[in-house]
Design a protein around this motif. Sequence first.
Motif, PDB file in Angstrom:
ATOM      1  N   ALA A 183      -8.217 -11.455  13.739  1.00 51.11           N
ATOM      2  CA  ALA A 183      -9.096 -10.737  14.669  1.00 51.11           C
ATOM      3  C   ALA A 183      -8.803 -11.131  16.112  1.00 51.11           C
ATOM      4  CB  ALA A 183     -10.555 -11.016  14.325  1.00 51.11           C
ATOM      5  N   ASP A 184      -8.577 -12.415  16.359  1.00 54.59           N
ATOM      6  CA  ASP A 184      -8.265 -12.862  17.720  1.00 54.59           C
ATOM      7  C   ASP A 184      -6.973 -12.218  18.227  1.00 54.59           C
ATOM      8  OD1 ASP A 184     -10.517 -14.413  17.775  1.00 54.59           O
ATOM      9  OD2 ASP A 184      -9.484 -16.306  17.345  1.00 54.59           O
ATOM     10  N   LEU A 185      -5.967 -12.158  17.352  1.00 51.95           N
ATOM     11  CA  LEU A 185      -4.691 -11.556  17.752  1.00 51.95           C
ATOM     12  C   LEU A 185      -4.839 -10.060  18.047  1.00 51.95           C
ATOM     13  CD1 LEU A 185      -2.089 -13.173  15.309  1.00 51.95           C
ATOM     14  CD2 LEU A 185      -2.162 -13.438  17.789  1.00 51.95           C
ATOM     15  N   LEU A 186      -5.500  -9.356  17.141  1.00 50.68           N
ATOM     16  CA  LEU A 186      -5.597  -7.903  17.283  1.00 50.68           C
ATOM     17  C   LEU A 186      -6.524  -7.495  18.417  1.00 50.68           C
ATOM     18  CD1 LEU A 186      -5.649  -6.661  13.570  1.00 50.68           C
ATOM     19  CD2 LEU A 186      -3.712  -7.159  15.074  1.00 50.68           C
ATOM     20  N   ASP A 221     -10.740  -2.285  19.099  1.00 56.01           N
ATOM     21  CA  ASP A 221     -11.148  -1.337  18.061  1.00 56.01           C
ATOM     22  C   ASP A 221     -10.787  -1.780  16.646  1.00 56.01           C
ATOM     23  OD1 ASP A 221     -12.226   0.466  19.915  1.00 56.01           O
ATOM     24  OD2 ASP A 221     -10.249   1.346  20.294  1.00 56.01           O
ATOM     25  N   TRP A 222      -9.988  -2.842  16.508  1.00 50.61           N
ATOM     26  CA  TRP A 222      -9.559  -3.252  15.176  1.00 50.61           C
ATOM     27  C   TRP A 222     -10.674  -3.975  14.427  1.00 50.61           C
ATOM     28  CZ3 TRP A 222      -5.498  -1.286  12.950  1.00 50.61           C
ATOM     29  CH2 TRP A 222      -4.422  -0.844  13.729  1.00 50.61           C
ATOM     30  N   GLU A 223     -10.815  -3.623  13.142  1.00 51.06           N
ATOM     31  CA  GLU A 223     -11.732  -4.318  12.243  1.00 51.06           C
ATOM     32  C   GLU A 223     -10.900  -5.060  11.202  1.00 51.06           C
ATOM     33  OE1 GLU A 223     -14.236  -1.364  10.561  1.00 51.06           O
ATOM     34  OE2 GLU A 223     -15.218  -0.848  12.464  1.00 51.06           O
ATOM     35  N   VAL A 224     -11.330  -6.254  10.845  1.00 48.80           N
ATOM     36  CA  VAL A 224     -10.533  -7.105   9.952  1.00 48.80           C
ATOM     37  C   VAL A 224     -11.387  -7.594   8.789  1.00 48.80           C
ATOM     38  CG1 VAL A 224      -9.121  -9.185   9.763  1.00 48.80           C
ATOM     39  CG2 VAL A 224      -9.137  -7.876  11.910  1.00 48.80           C
ATOM     40  N   GLN A 225     -10.856  -7.441   7.587  1.00 49.24           N
ATOM     41  CA  GLN A 225     -11.477  -7.998   6.388  1.00 49.24           C
ATOM     42  C   GLN A 225     -10.398  -8.712   5.581  1.00 49.24           C
ATOM     43  OE1 GLN A 225     -13.241  -4.487   4.554  1.00 49.24           O
ATOM     44  NE2 GLN A 225     -15.253  -5.021   5.385  1.00 49.24           N
ATOM     45  N   VAL A 226     -10.769  -9.823   4.946  1.00 55.20           N
ATOM     46  CA  VAL A 226      -9.802 -10.609   4.178  1.00 55.20           C
ATOM     47  C   VAL A 226     -10.404 -10.985   2.834  1.00 55.20           C
ATOM     48  CG1 VAL A 226      -8.308 -12.636   4.149  1.00 55.20           C
ATOM     49  CG2 VAL A 226      -8.925 -11.585   6.341  1.00 55.20           C
ATOM     50  N   THR A 230      -7.113  -6.522   5.230  1.00 58.05           N
ATOM     51  CA  THR A 230      -7.294  -5.086   5.454  1.00 58.05           C
ATOM     52  C   THR A 230      -7.717  -4.894   6.900  1.00 58.05           C
ATOM     53  OG1 THR A 230      -7.974  -4.722   3.164  1.00 58.05           O
ATOM     54  CG2 THR A 230      -8.529  -3.007   4.760  1.00 58.05           C
ATOM     55  N   ILE A 231      -6.897  -4.174   7.654  1.00 56.06           N
ATOM     56  CA  ILE A 231      -7.215  -3.917   9.056  1.00 56.06           C
ATOM     57  C   ILE A 231      -7.436  -2.424   9.246  1.00 56.06           C
ATOM     58  CG2 ILE A 231      -6.075  -5.947   9.997  1.00 56.06           C
ATOM     59  CD1 ILE A 231      -3.618  -4.306  10.552  1.00 56.06           C
ATOM     60  N   THR A 232      -8.463  -2.110   9.984  1.00 54.01           N
ATOM     61  CA  THR A 232      -8.831  -0.724  10.241  1.00 54.01           C
ATOM     62  C   THR A 232      -8.900  -0.524  11.743  1.00 54.01           C
ATOM     63  OG1 THR A 232     -10.162  -0.720   8.221  1.00 54.01           O
ATOM     64  CG2 THR A 232     -10.533   1.077   9.788  1.00 54.01           C
ATOM     65  N   GLY A 233      -8.179   0.511  12.231  1.00 48.35           N
ATOM     66  CA  GLY A 233      -8.152   0.683  13.671  1.00 48.35           C
ATOM     67  C   GLY A 233      -7.469   1.956  14.117  1.00 48.35           C
ATOM     68  N   GLY A 267      -1.027 -17.920   5.760  1.00 54.90           N
ATOM     69  CA  GLY A 267      -1.993 -17.665   4.706  1.00 54.90           C
ATOM     70  C   GLY A 267      -2.148 -16.206   4.346  1.00 54.90           C
ATOM     71  N   VAL A 268      -1.526 -15.315   5.136  1.00 49.26           N
ATOM     72  CA  VAL A 268      -1.599 -13.884   4.838  1.00 49.26           C
ATOM     73  C   VAL A 268      -0.622 -13.556   3.714  1.00 49.26           C
ATOM     74  CG1 VAL A 268      -1.162 -11.562   5.712  1.00 49.26           C
ATOM     75  CG2 VAL A 268      -2.339 -13.237   7.148  1.00 49.26           C
ATOM     76  N   ILE A 269      -1.148 -12.989   2.629  1.00 49.19           N
ATOM     77  CA  ILE A 269      -0.313 -12.625   1.487  1.00 49.19           C
ATOM     78  C   ILE A 269       0.145 -11.176   1.579  1.00 49.19           C
ATOM     79  CG2 ILE A 269      -0.301 -12.351  -1.027  1.00 49.19           C
ATOM     80  CD1 ILE A 269      -2.262 -14.659  -1.183  1.00 49.19           C
ATOM     81  N   GLY A 270      -0.727 -10.307   2.065  1.00 52.59           N
ATOM     82  CA  GLY A 270      -0.393  -8.894   2.196  1.00 52.59           C
ATOM     83  C   GLY A 270      -1.260  -8.247   3.257  1.00 52.59           C
ATOM     84  N   VAL A 271      -0.815  -7.068   3.724  1.00 50.17           N
ATOM     85  CA  VAL A 271      -1.530  -6.356   4.786  1.00 50.17           C
ATOM     86  C   VAL A 271      -1.734  -4.903   4.376  1.00 50.17           C
ATOM     87  CG1 VAL A 271      -1.557  -5.693   7.216  1.00 50.17           C
ATOM     88  CG2 VAL A 271      -0.432  -7.824   6.524  1.00 50.17           C
ATOM     89  N   GLN A 272      -2.968  -4.440   4.497  1.00 47.01           N
ATOM     90  CA  GLN A 272      -3.291  -3.034   4.277  1.00 47.01           C
ATOM     91  C   GLN A 272      -3.886  -2.481   5.567  1.00 47.01           C
ATOM     92  OE1 GLN A 272      -5.981  -3.001   0.951  1.00 47.01           O
ATOM     93  NE2 GLN A 272      -4.380  -3.442  -0.550  1.00 47.01           N
ATOM     94  N   ILE A 273      -3.441  -1.284   5.965  1.00 50.22           N
ATOM     95  CA  ILE A 273      -3.912  -0.697   7.216  1.00 50.22           C
ATOM     96  C   ILE A 273      -4.645   0.603   6.925  1.00 50.22           C
ATOM     97  CG2 ILE A 273      -3.277   0.106   9.514  1.00 50.22           C
ATOM     98  CD1 ILE A 273      -0.764  -1.502   9.364  1.00 50.22           C
ATOM     99  N   ASN A 274      -5.861   0.700   7.428  1.00 53.67           N
ATOM    100  CA  ASN A 274      -6.643   1.924   7.319  1.00 53.67           C
ATOM    101  C   ASN A 274      -6.833   2.521   8.706  1.00 53.67           C
ATOM    102  OD1 ASN A 274      -6.978   1.512   4.549  1.00 53.67           O
ATOM    103  ND2 ASN A 274      -8.856   0.335   4.849  1.00 53.67           N
ATOM    104  N   ARG A 275      -6.967   3.826   8.735  1.00 55.90           N
ATOM    105  CA  ARG A 275      -7.188   4.518  10.008  1.00 55.90           C
ATOM    106  C   ARG A 275      -8.673   4.552  10.319  1.00 55.90           C
ATOM    107  NH1 ARG A 275      -5.298  10.732  11.482  1.00 55.90           N
ATOM    108  NH2 ARG A 275      -6.390  10.880  13.496  1.00 55.90           N
TER     109      ARG A 275
END
Length: 209
Positions: free
Chosen positions: A145-148, A154-159, A165-168, A187-195
């Motif tokens: 969240a700090d990076l984005l 506008d970015w939302e972050v859930q882990v 999962t980032i939404t933005g 520690g990030v294993i995978g990334v999912q992006i939602n609009r």
Amino acid sequence: MLIRDLMTTPVTTVTPVTLISAALQLMDDAKITALPVVDRRDALVGIVSEADLVEDENLIGDRVPATVLKIPGPTPPRRVADVMTHLVVSVGPHEDLEAAIDLMRQTMVKSLPVVEHNRVVGIISRSDVIHLLAGRDRRVQTEVADLLHAESPDWEVQVQDGIVTITGPADPHERHLAEVLTGTVRGVIGVQINRLSSRVMDGQPSTGT
């Protein structure tokens, strides 16, 4: 993450001739549950757990069987060699942490000595892993969240379990940048992006349609 990133080092060790009472004191002082047993060259020759030591202390305490009490002469001091496990499961510092977790699951051991060049350089325990997993998602969410948010608020972050999962914003360049930045966080294993819904971005609540 590698095992060296989580292991405890320097590691508290004992030798086969260490008195059981001394080993118990070491465990109590260091708040640990297992001690690698090493020889004069710091090579791993066994491991002793709190269960091993406590069970032995019970045998030489008030609950000693009567047949044992009848043995003539003084009871010699018990040593680690009398109770330690000789066949030890160990790992290397440069192995992936997931390998250590799988090994703990398969063997049901609670602690794994870390060995490099035939010397004990650390130890990793089940409690280390539990502590890491419990706090990892919270830490990852904060760091991502700090990076984005430095790029766009506008970015939302859930882990969950290391999956972010980032939404933005819908802009392809921003989405690609967000994915790259997220992947740099340990520690990030995978990334999912939602609009992010355009209505939400305009300040209106989303209806889910």
